[in-house]
Motif scaffolding. Sequence first.
Motif, PDB file in Angstrom:
ATOM      1  N   ILE A 170      -3.146 -11.298  -3.417  1.00 42.41           N
ATOM      2  CA  ILE A 170      -3.820 -11.168  -4.710  1.00 42.41           C
ATOM      3  C   ILE A 170      -5.081 -10.328  -4.585  1.00 42.41           C
ATOM      4  O   ILE A 170      -5.338  -9.430  -5.400  1.00 42.41           O
ATOM      5  N   THR A 171      -5.885 -10.588  -3.563  1.00 44.29           N
ATOM      6  CA  THR A 171      -7.121  -9.809  -3.394  1.00 44.29           C
ATOM      7  C   THR A 171      -6.816  -8.352  -3.068  1.00 44.29           C
ATOM      8  O   THR A 171      -7.555  -7.448  -3.477  1.00 44.29           O
ATOM      9  N   THR A 172      -5.709  -8.113  -2.332  1.00 45.01           N
ATOM     10  CA  THR A 172      -5.333  -6.731  -2.023  1.00 45.01           C
ATOM     11  C   THR A 172      -4.997  -5.973  -3.292  1.00 45.01           C
ATOM     12  O   THR A 172      -5.442  -4.841  -3.512  1.00 45.01           O
ATOM     13  N   LEU A 173      -4.212  -6.586  -4.165  1.00 43.01           N
ATOM     14  CA  LEU A 173      -3.839  -5.927  -5.419  1.00 43.01           C
ATOM     15  C   LEU A 173      -5.039  -5.762  -6.335  1.00 43.01           C
ATOM     16  O   LEU A 173      -5.132  -4.801  -7.090  1.00 43.01           O
ATOM     17  N   ARG A 174      -5.983  -6.705  -6.260  1.00 40.22           N
ATOM     18  CA  ARG A 174      -7.141  -6.635  -7.139  1.00 40.22           C
ATOM     19  C   ARG A 174      -8.128  -5.566  -6.685  1.00 40.22           C
ATOM     20  O   ARG A 174      -8.637  -4.784  -7.482  1.00 40.22           O
ATOM     21  N   ALA A 175      -8.406  -5.552  -5.391  1.00 38.08           N
ATOM     22  CA  ALA A 175      -9.456  -4.676  -4.883  1.00 38.08           C
ATOM     23  C   ALA A 175      -8.977  -3.244  -4.735  1.00 38.08           C
ATOM     24  O   ALA A 175      -9.634  -2.310  -5.210  1.00 38.08           O
ATOM     25  N   GLY A 176      -7.862  -3.040  -4.072  1.00 36.15           N
ATOM     26  CA  GLY A 176      -7.453  -1.675  -3.770  1.00 36.15           C
ATOM     27  C   GLY A 176      -6.150  -1.251  -4.379  1.00 36.15           C
ATOM     28  O   GLY A 176      -5.711  -0.123  -4.165  1.00 36.15           O
ATOM     29  N   GLY A 177      -5.491  -2.134  -5.132  1.00 40.51           N
ATOM     30  CA  GLY A 177      -4.185  -1.766  -5.667  1.00 40.51           C
ATOM     31  C   GLY A 177      -4.037  -2.078  -7.132  1.00 40.51           C
ATOM     32  O   GLY A 177      -2.948  -2.490  -7.568  1.00 40.51           O
ATOM     33  N   HIS A 205       0.824  -1.207   0.000  1.00 36.92           N
ATOM     34  CA  HIS A 205       0.000   0.000   0.000  1.00 36.92           C
ATOM     35  C   HIS A 205       0.858   1.256   0.000  1.00 36.92           C
ATOM     36  O   HIS A 205       0.417   2.317  -0.453  1.00 36.92           O
ATOM     37  N   ALA A 206       2.101   1.155   0.502  1.00 43.34           N
ATOM     38  CA  ALA A 206       2.979   2.324   0.524  1.00 43.34           C
ATOM     39  C   ALA A 206       3.399   2.755  -0.876  1.00 43.34           C
ATOM     40  O   ALA A 206       3.934   3.866  -1.043  1.00 43.34           O
ATOM     41  N   LEU A 207       3.204   1.912  -1.868  1.00 50.15           N
ATOM     42  CA  LEU A 207       3.536   2.321  -3.230  1.00 50.15           C
ATOM     43  C   LEU A 207       2.657   3.462  -3.715  1.00 50.15           C
ATOM     44  O   LEU A 207       3.019   4.156  -4.674  1.00 50.15           O
ATOM     45  N   GLU A 208       1.494   3.659  -3.070  1.00 51.79           N
ATOM     46  CA  GLU A 208       0.629   4.782  -3.443  1.00 51.79           C
ATOM     47  C   GLU A 208       1.290   6.119  -3.105  1.00 51.79           C
ATOM     48  O   GLU A 208       1.447   6.974  -3.978  1.00 51.79           O
ATOM     49  N   PRO A 209       1.736   6.332  -1.854  1.00 52.04           N
ATOM     50  CA  PRO A 209       2.384   7.616  -1.574  1.00 52.04           C
ATOM     51  C   PRO A 209       3.862   7.653  -1.931  1.00 52.04           C
ATOM     52  O   PRO A 209       4.416   8.730  -2.191  1.00 52.04           O
ATOM     53  N   VAL A 210       4.544   6.492  -1.928  1.00 52.10           N
ATOM     54  CA  VAL A 210       5.991   6.463  -2.165  1.00 52.10           C
ATOM     55  C   VAL A 210       6.280   5.478  -3.293  1.00 52.10           C
ATOM     56  O   VAL A 210       6.756   4.352  -3.055  1.00 52.10           O
ATOM     57  N   PRO A 211       5.994   5.825  -4.546  1.00 53.45           N
ATOM     58  CA  PRO A 211       6.181   4.862  -5.642  1.00 53.45           C
ATOM     59  C   PRO A 211       7.639   4.493  -5.885  1.00 53.45           C
ATOM     60  O   PRO A 211       7.911   3.422  -6.439  1.00 53.45           O
ATOM     61  N   HIS A 212       8.608   5.330  -5.454  1.00 54.17           N
ATOM     62  CA  HIS A 212      10.012   4.992  -5.706  1.00 54.17           C
ATOM     63  C   HIS A 212      10.523   3.900  -4.774  1.00 54.17           C
ATOM     64  O   HIS A 212      11.678   3.494  -4.881  1.00 54.17           O
ATOM     65  N   LEU A 213       9.648   3.394  -3.885  1.00 55.29           N
ATOM     66  CA  LEU A 213      10.012   2.241  -3.059  1.00 55.29           C
ATOM     67  C   LEU A 213       9.684   0.916  -3.733  1.00 55.29           C
ATOM     68  O   LEU A 213       9.732  -0.125  -3.091  1.00 55.29           O
ATOM     69  N   ALA A 214       9.369   0.950  -5.019  1.00 49.67           N
ATOM     70  CA  ALA A 214       8.972  -0.282  -5.704  1.00 49.67           C
ATOM     71  C   ALA A 214      10.083  -1.316  -5.668  1.00 49.67           C
ATOM     72  O   ALA A 214       9.832  -2.518  -5.483  1.00 49.67           O
ATOM     73  N   GLU A 219      -3.833  -0.076  -9.513  1.00 52.45           N
ATOM     74  CA  GLU A 219      -2.854   0.819 -10.125  1.00 52.45           C
ATOM     75  C   GLU A 219      -1.449   0.580  -9.582  1.00 52.45           C
ATOM     76  O   GLU A 219      -0.475   1.128 -10.115  1.00 52.45           O
ATOM     77  N   LEU A 220      -1.314  -0.207  -8.509  1.00 50.89           N
ATOM     78  CA  LEU A 220      -0.007  -0.488  -7.934  1.00 50.89           C
ATOM     79  C   LEU A 220       0.654  -1.710  -8.561  1.00 50.89           C
ATOM     80  O   LEU A 220       1.888  -1.810  -8.557  1.00 50.89           O
ATOM     81  N   ALA A 221      -0.129  -2.629  -9.062  1.00 47.92           N
ATOM     82  CA  ALA A 221       0.424  -3.851  -9.644  1.00 47.92           C
ATOM     83  C   ALA A 221       1.400  -3.555 -10.784  1.00 47.92           C
ATOM     84  O   ALA A 221       2.462  -4.181 -10.865  1.00 47.92           O
ATOM     85  N   PRO A 222       1.099  -2.626 -11.709  1.00 51.58           N
ATOM     86  CA  PRO A 222       2.087  -2.353 -12.781  1.00 51.58           C
ATOM     87  C   PRO A 222       3.439  -1.906 -12.252  1.00 51.58           C
ATOM     88  O   PRO A 222       4.484  -2.248 -12.840  1.00 51.58           O
ATOM     89  N   LEU A 223       3.469  -1.169 -11.149  1.00 57.35           N
ATOM     90  CA  LEU A 223       4.747  -0.745 -10.585  1.00 57.35           C
ATOM     91  C   LEU A 223       5.578  -1.951 -10.150  1.00 57.35           C
ATOM     92  O   LEU A 223       6.778  -2.055 -10.455  1.00 57.35           O
ATOM     93  N   LEU A 224       4.920  -2.883  -9.452  1.00 62.00           N
ATOM     94  CA  LEU A 224       5.633  -4.067  -8.997  1.00 62.00           C
ATOM     95  C   LEU A 224       6.070  -4.935 -10.170  1.00 62.00           C
ATOM     96  O   LEU A 224       7.190  -5.455 -10.196  1.00 62.00           O
ATOM     97  N   ILE A 225       5.187  -5.098 -11.133  1.00 58.59           N
ATOM     98  CA  ILE A 225       5.518  -5.955 -12.277  1.00 58.59           C
ATOM     99  C   ILE A 225       6.668  -5.354 -13.085  1.00 58.59           C
ATOM    100  O   ILE A 225       7.603  -6.061 -13.512  1.00 58.59           O
TER     101      ILE A 225
END
Length: 938
Positions: free
Chosen positions: A826-833, A790-799, A835-841
């Motif tokens: 998986i459910t966390t990334l699907r429901a609320g993240g 969830h921290a990738l939302e405010p701090v994306p450079h921590l990917a 937009e965060l999954a592409p950063l991790l991938i």
Amino acid sequence: MTGAPDAPFAALRSQLQDAAATFADGPGALEGILRGIVDDVERAVGEPLEIFPVCHHSPASAIAMARRLREKQPRTVYLELCEDMAPLLTELRNCRLPVAVQSFASEIEGFPADWAPLSVVAPVTEASAEYQAIAYALDTPGVELVLVDRSSDHVFQWETAPDGGTGDDGDPDAPEEAEQTALHGDAVGVEIGDLRPRFAELEEHLLRHGRVRHWSEWWHQYVELPLGDSDHDTYRQVMLLIGSLFRRLAPGDPGKVRVDEDRERYMWTRMREHLAATGTDPADCLYVCGAFHAASRVAEFGVHGSDTFTISPPSGTEWRHGLIPSSHGAIEAQFGLAAGSVSIAATEWAKNVKRTGVRPFRLEGQAGTRSARPKKALAATAPAHPVPVPAADRLTGFLQRPPALDALDEAELLGWSVEIVRAARRNGYLASTADAIAVFETSILLAGMRDRAKPTPYDFQDAAVTCIEKDSVPGRRDVGRLVEIMMGGDRVGQVGYDALPPLARDVHDRLAPLELRLQQRGVQRALLDIASRPELARCSDLLWMLRRLLPQGAARTVMGERRLGERSIQESWDLALGTHQRALIELGYEGVSVEQVLEQRLRRVAYAPQATAAQVLEAVEDATLYLRSRRLADELGTRALEVLAGERSVDGAPEVLRRVRRLLAHYRTSEPVLPPWIESFVKTGYAHYCTLLPTAFTDDDATVRQVAAMLGFLFGMEGLALSLGCDRTQLELALAQSHPTDPARTALLWAAQTHLGTLPREVLRERCAELLGNPLVVPAYPRYLSGFVHALEPVPHLADFVVEAVSNAFALLPDAVLLPWLPTLITTLRAGGAELAPLLIREAGRVFPARLAELDAWVPPWRLPQEPPAPPAGQAAATGGVSLLAEHPGTCDALARLLGCEGTWRTGGATPSGAVLLARHPQTATALEALLAVGRHG
């Protein structure tokens, strides 16, 4: 009222009195009920103003009404219908029945707010007595139609709560066409001829001894068929008898009794007022009402009744009126009739018209019917009314006469059997000729078991279900539904163009370039090539607004999208405006144009008492996206600022962050300067979320995603907020005061501290290693990882660090901890993240090897030997900055003056005074060097 010995109903009264004494062991309550029924009939029959009792959607009532209107030719027709609906009745000629007259109010006054919107509908079908009366009155010169029932406003004044139905005696599991049965929505139905027992035990008794399944079948078998060929007096007295019986046996619910009696007082008061104002002779009038209200005992009954009833004034609610499409299924669902009963009634109506030879009334030019011949003026054709004579007793003979047994119509039944087998085969059933024979014989068998010489449509339906459906339904429709379709189907009405409100007509006119038949039911495809036909851009704008306002499916985009700052050059739409005609008509009650309605709805959302900042920002975005109104957007944006300042929770933080980011990106690319409201919003939001941050970290009601969204707002808007005068110290203090105990929030706090520079990455990495090395903390380690995600939302450079932490978890966590956590991730990334999954991938793709063969020799970057530490920042900056600034002495002098330092350059190869200056301010030297480097290579 007691009749004289020579009264017309004396014989019937005497017989009922003897029956009461026999069955009740002496006169008593039963005698009072039976004698009272006869008194009610005699009183209604003897009224100078002729009362015509009807049952809603009854073919027998419609035939009797058409016959009586041609015989009597009344000059005034009083109709039991909401009096404020009168102006709409002339528009029925522009519609295809069935349709419903509707009163609608979206903004209410004097009623509870949760009742809104208020809606009252009165459906009209051709096989109904009220339509015969309306058609006769509107198309016959010299005839006046007067609606005398309570107004739509009084419908809700007299109700404790709005209720859109009266029960349902059909099969709750029967498949229904949702869009057809929902044509009336949640409207309150006003029904002429509410003729159904309100005494549950009585209805159960009638159904059991009549050997029928539901009330609609009982009425068809024991009332419709016997009264189909009866004369006027017999029909009238029987209907009055049934109405009085149900009235006297109704439970003593004070609320219902009060409403029923007030309606009767209201109608008779209105009729006497009209008679006194116009001087009309009651003998020239006809009062059409439900049989339940015809046998009334109120003091105001009759033209000579008392005038003691006071009609209350209407509330301040502003009512809109119009016509909406209806259907047989919608009428059945709203008034609690069995599925298919209205369709069967329509079929019986057509058969009765053909059998009796009665010429029904139809409005001239009525859609779906042949034009009627012009009628002569009533004054020239109306017969003189003879002196009224007492009505003869027709009830005694009718009640004593055995039912006439219709001969079996083998051709009709055989046609039904063949047709249902053909329909069943089209819908996936393995039906054959043998099934047709079985349905034929079973229909006759069921009719015989139920003491009927001729199978009714309900007997045939039961036989078809038994012989064809068996135990499975291969398609969307079951056999019962196929029988209903075969008997006439769920006919759906349509409101003609001329009867539409101005907004609906405007929509059709503006969409005319699409060259589609928009009033036709079903889905139509519209292709918009805006690049080659720029005039279609206006159609596109309208379709996007309709998509926003109408129910899902009315206007659905197939290709093309509308976002802030983007415009499609080609679009494809699926339109079903004909199917959703009711929703389009109800838009016309709210304004004269789609733009006006949308603006009103956006204001209503923004200024609602429970509005949130996220909802108001959505209204701002819609005002910009659909209306392109900077004025409205600024007004709603100011309202969003007020709402945000008053919020004390962080529930809407994710939505606020997402919408503010989008609006900022739009204004920065399309406007020379940011609107004042959004600058104020960022400034206020920065201070607001800084204040709520310490509490949100420890509040159990706030989720990790909401806290992450707050940090995302603070970090993402920090540059703009600081430029507007905010202080970063407030954010640092807020984080210093935050002491979460939850692992996920603790990880989120660590990420925020890393972003601010108070927690180096090396220390963060060491903390994660300590967590993995502590057996007591290992089971909770996945929760820390969730916080880092969830921290990738405010701090994306921590990917890269999150990828490292997740990889270490997969490598070191035991299966008992790792495997249960994977679904949560998986459910966390699907429901609320999402937009965060592409950063991790993307980061994982950069770190991990691209080929499987390289995986064995691959070493994670975080396990490689660390490079020697870099020299101190001050020394590096001074060394590099001296050589660079020596080439630009003017820049160094300007910087020295800015910082308040005095000095001169030394000559002879000595070190310039700038070196001493830059040694004091290494960060400034580094920033200046980077700036000059960019300028040099730019």
